[in-house]
Design an enzyme around this catalytic site. Structure first.
Site, PDB file in Angstrom:
ATOM      1  N   ARG A  27      11.925  82.232  12.053  1.00 18.75           N
ATOM      2  CA  ARG A  27      10.538  82.702  12.184  1.00 18.75           C
ATOM      3  C   ARG A  27      10.400  83.876  13.149  1.00 18.75           C
ATOM      4  NH1 ARG A  27       6.467  78.665  10.563  1.00 18.75           N
ATOM      5  NH2 ARG A  27       7.365  77.958   8.631  1.00 18.75           N
ATOM      6  N   ARG A  31       3.568  84.919  14.127  1.00 22.88           N
ATOM      7  CA  ARG A  31       2.339  84.983  14.930  1.00 22.88           C
ATOM      8  C   ARG A  31       2.516  85.217  16.420  1.00 22.88           C
ATOM      9  NH1 ARG A  31      -0.019  79.651  12.247  1.00 22.88           N
ATOM     10  NH2 ARG A  31       2.224  79.341  12.189  1.00 22.88           N
ATOM     11  N   ARG A  40      -1.310  91.006   9.676  1.00 16.55           N
ATOM     12  CA  ARG A  40      -1.865  89.941   8.842  1.00 16.55           C
ATOM     13  C   ARG A  40      -3.375  90.114   8.678  1.00 16.55           C
ATOM     14  NH1 ARG A  40      -2.119  83.502   9.796  1.00 16.55           N
ATOM     15  NH2 ARG A  40      -3.799  84.180  11.140  1.00 16.55           N
ATOM     16  N   ASP A  77       8.165  83.003   2.133  1.00 17.05           N
ATOM     17  CA  ASP A  77       7.951  81.593   2.436  1.00 17.05           C
ATOM     18  C   ASP A  77       8.772  80.760   1.469  1.00 17.05           C
ATOM     19  OD1 ASP A  77       6.054  79.983   4.280  1.00 17.05           O
ATOM     20  OD2 ASP A  77       6.124  78.865   2.409  1.00 17.05           O
ATOM     21  N   TYR A 154       6.621  69.030  -0.555  1.00 14.77           N
ATOM     22  CA  TYR A 154       5.332  69.748  -0.592  1.00 14.77           C
ATOM     23  C   TYR A 154       4.666  69.628  -1.961  1.00 14.77           C
ATOM     24  CZ  TYR A 154       6.365  71.822   3.939  1.00 14.77           C
ATOM     25  OH  TYR A 154       6.626  71.994   5.268  1.00 14.77           O
TER      26      TYR A 154
HETATM   27  O1  CP3 Z   1      12.164  83.102   9.650  1.00 15.95           O
HETATM   28  C1  CP3 Z   1      11.458  84.071   9.317  1.00 15.95           C
HETATM   29  O2  CP3 Z   1      10.968  84.889  10.133  1.00 15.95           O
HETATM   30  C2  CP3 Z   1      11.264  84.357   7.844  1.00 15.95           C
HETATM   31  C3  CP3 Z   1      10.033  83.941   7.291  1.00 15.95           C
HETATM   32  C4  CP3 Z   1       9.736  82.491   6.989  1.00 15.95           C
HETATM   33  C5  CP3 Z   1       8.417  81.993   6.958  1.00 15.95           C
HETATM   34  N1  CP3 Z   1       8.427  80.719   6.485  1.00 15.95           N
HETATM   35  C6  CP3 Z   1       7.248  82.768   7.339  1.00 15.95           C
HETATM   36  C7  CP3 Z   1       5.999  82.054   7.627  1.00 15.95           C
HETATM   37  C8  CP3 Z   1      10.569  81.438   6.604  1.00 15.95           C
HETATM   38  C9  CP3 Z   1      12.077  81.401   6.536  1.00 15.95           C
HETATM   39  C10 CP3 Z   1       9.723  80.337   6.272  1.00 15.95           C
HETATM   40  C11 CP3 Z   1      10.218  79.070   5.753  1.00 15.95           C
HETATM   41  C12 CP3 Z   1       9.308  77.929   5.642  1.00 15.95           C
HETATM   42  N2  CP3 Z   1       8.009  77.901   5.202  1.00 15.95           N
HETATM   43  C13 CP3 Z   1       9.687  76.597   5.876  1.00 15.95           C
HETATM   44  C14 CP3 Z   1      11.074  76.159   6.210  1.00 15.95           C
HETATM   45  C15 CP3 Z   1      11.523  76.635   7.505  1.00 15.95           C
HETATM   46  C16 CP3 Z   1      11.335  75.685   8.598  1.00 15.95           C
HETATM   47  O3  CP3 Z   1      10.492  75.970   9.463  1.00 15.95           O
HETATM   48  O4  CP3 Z   1      12.079  74.687   8.617  1.00 15.95           O
HETATM   49  C17 CP3 Z   1       8.582  75.769   5.641  1.00 15.95           C
HETATM   50  C18 CP3 Z   1       8.525  74.275   5.816  1.00 15.95           C
HETATM   51  C19 CP3 Z   1       7.530  76.599   5.196  1.00 15.95           C
HETATM   52  C20 CP3 Z   1       6.169  76.192   4.748  1.00 15.95           C
HETATM   53  C21 CP3 Z   1       5.184  76.758   5.657  1.00 15.95           C
HETATM   54  N3  CP3 Z   1       4.793  78.083   5.643  1.00 15.95           N
HETATM   55  C22 CP3 Z   1       4.562  76.137   6.760  1.00 15.95           C
HETATM   56  C23 CP3 Z   1       4.713  74.694   7.148  1.00 15.95           C
HETATM   57  C24 CP3 Z   1       3.801  77.122   7.399  1.00 15.95           C
HETATM   58  C25 CP3 Z   1       3.031  76.985   8.679  1.00 15.95           C
HETATM   59  C26 CP3 Z   1       1.579  76.798   8.496  1.00 15.95           C
HETATM   60  C27 CP3 Z   1       0.865  76.969   9.815  1.00 15.95           C
HETATM   61  O5  CP3 Z   1      -0.321  77.301   9.741  1.00 15.95           O
HETATM   62  O6  CP3 Z   1       1.475  76.809  10.885  1.00 15.95           O
HETATM   63  C28 CP3 Z   1       3.963  78.317   6.686  1.00 15.95           C
HETATM   64  C29 CP3 Z   1       3.351  79.610   7.001  1.00 15.95           C
HETATM   65  C30 CP3 Z   1       4.270  80.658   7.495  1.00 15.95           C
HETATM   66  N4  CP3 Z   1       5.482  80.958   6.972  1.00 15.95           N
HETATM   67  C31 CP3 Z   1       3.982  81.571   8.549  1.00 15.95           C
HETATM   68  C32 CP3 Z   1       5.058  82.458   8.616  1.00 15.95           C
HETATM   69  C33 CP3 Z   1       5.204  83.646   9.525  1.00 15.95           C
HETATM   70  C34 CP3 Z   1       2.713  81.602   9.373  1.00 15.95           C
HETATM   71  C35 CP3 Z   1       1.712  82.303   8.533  1.00 15.95           C
HETATM   72  C36 CP3 Z   1       0.582  82.852   9.325  1.00 15.95           C
HETATM   73  O7  CP3 Z   1      -0.325  82.067   9.634  1.00 15.95           O
HETATM   74  O8  CP3 Z   1       0.606  84.070   9.575  1.00 15.95           O
END
Ligand code: CP3
Length: 354
Positions: A27, A31, A40, A77, A154
């Site tokens: 990640r 944010r 964003r 994602d 999911y």
């Molecule tokens: O690592 C990186 O920088 C690459 C980008 C990346 C994102 N998601 C960006 C993201 C990667 C590799 C993921 C994978 C991902 N997405 C996983 C598996 C990784 C892990 O953490 O084990 C999972 C479970 C997801 C599903 C998902 N997407 C969740 C649970 C969330 C969080 C929701 C929240 O509000 O906290 C996301 C959103 C997400 N994916 C964000 C980012 C930067 C945040 C989006 C935002 O609000 O701007």
């Protein structure tokens, strides 16, 4: 294509000699960076960022302008695949990802399509191509996907979950049905990762975020089995350059020996796993990635530096370690603290590679 100027990430994954330990962060685009929050806001939503290759490329590049990371990771994602299968992904503030049409019945599973990445996930493939071009060989680009089991959680729960009652209910009551779904997901993930590799991803990582919620025997049957199948289907090299693979199972520390047999070049470790013992257990078979506690980044820079030293010392001398957090960075971390972590890896790791 351009040769890599910095290939220590690739070399460490393949257990080839390096002069310091490579570092990147799960990640790393996100944010905690003010420039990400601004991007964003301009884009209107997280999904707009993901589906627009120019914006996804910009988000990928942002952390690399600030920190000396040794790898870039595609900004996207894991839930792009279920979205491409027609489940209608959306995000709600504070609640995380949701699906409009979660998988509920045998008929829902039967009608799930296997997406064609070049058509249905074209925006990801295009983003990979653009990022690879923009990087100009500075560091390698990591492509990724969720694991079939993690995607299934999911898809069946309809979003995030704590107890996984619905998907585990399906597993216990109708295991064949869940297997049919996981099989489609494995085929979809393999095609998706191969499309990313063909578009320019130089390493790929499988995120099995919820594998650790399973019993040992169910982990082998419902998660690892499919990770292994995917690995067997992946392109192993492009233009003579090997494409290393990483398997990350959060909560997978108990099963490292079994994970090693899945054929990946490296295993990602969460922060609960003892890195020194993990290395002894896997021997020379795989490289290891991890595993500083993401919460340690709230501490003051001097303390972060000590925590980095501990992780490096736990792995010990020799190649085969990629420094990372044990899970993704939290959204309210001070970016200066990330710099303290990266600087400490640069400063203290060369001693382990003499
Ligand atoms: O690592 C990186 O920088 C690459 C980008 C990346 C994102 N998601 C960006 C993201 C990667 C590799 C993921 C994978 C991902 N997405 C996983 C598996 C990784 C892990 O953490 O084990 C999972 C479970 C997801 C599903 C998902 N997407 C969740 C649970 C969330 C969080 C929701 C929240 O509000 O906290 C996301 C959103 C997400 N994916 C964000 C980012 C930067 C945040 C989006 C935002 O609000 O701007």
């Amino acid at each position: 294509m351009t040769a890599l100027n910095n290939d220590i990430f690739i070399r460490a994954l393949l257990k080839q000699p390096v002069d310091r330990t490579p570092v990147w962060m799960m990640r790393q685009a996100g944010r905690y960076l003010p420039e990400y929050r601004k991007l964003r806001e301009q884009a209107g939503s997280f999904l707009n960022l993901c589906t627009n290759p120019e914006l996804a490329c910009e988000a990928t590049m942002q952390p690399l302008r600030r920190f000396d990371f040794d790898a870039a990771i595609l900004f996207s994602d894991i839930l792009t695949i279920p979205d491409a299968m027609g489940l209608g992904l959306y995000f709600t503030e504070g609640e995380g990802p949701r699906f409009k049409y979660p998988v509920k019945t045998a008929a829902d599973i039967k009608k799930l399509p296997i997406p064609d990445p070049d058509i249905d996930l074209r925006y990801v493939v295009d983003a990979v191509r653009l990022i690879r071009k923009t990087l100009q060989g500075s560091v390698p680009l990591i492509g990724f996907s969720g694991s079939p089991w993690t995607l299934a959680t999911y898809m069946v729960e309809g979003g995030s979950s704590k107890s996984f009652q619905k998907v585990k209910g399906l597993m216990y009551e109708q295991p064949k049905l869940l297997h049919a779904m996981l099989d489609k997901l494995a085929q979809s993930v393999a095609a998706y990762l191969n499309a990313q590799i063909e578009a320019g991803a130089q390493a790929v990582m499988l995120f099995d975020t919820w594998g650790g919620m399973l019993t040992s025997e169910d982990y082998i049957e419902f998660s690892l089995y499919y990770a292994k199948q995917i690995k067997a289907l992946l392109k192993t090299d492009v233009d003579g350059q090997q494409i290393p693979t990483i398997l990350f199972t959060k909560g997978g520390g108990l099963w490292l020996e079994a994970m090693t047999d899945a054929g990946y070049d490296a295993l990602g470790l969460d922060w609960q796993t003892d890195l020194q013992k993990a290395r002894a257990r896997v021997g020379d078979q795989v490289a290891l990635q991890g595993n500083m506690d993401p919460v340690a980044l709230y501490a003051q820079p001097e303390i972060i530096s000590e925590k980095v030293k501990t992780v490096l010392q736990k792995y010990g001398s020799g190649s085969g370690h990629v420094f990372n957090l044990g899970h993704g960075i939290l959204p309210d971390i001070n970016p200066d603290h990330v710099k303290a972590m990266v600087d400490a890896v640069h400063k203290y790791s060369p001693a382990y590679h003499q």
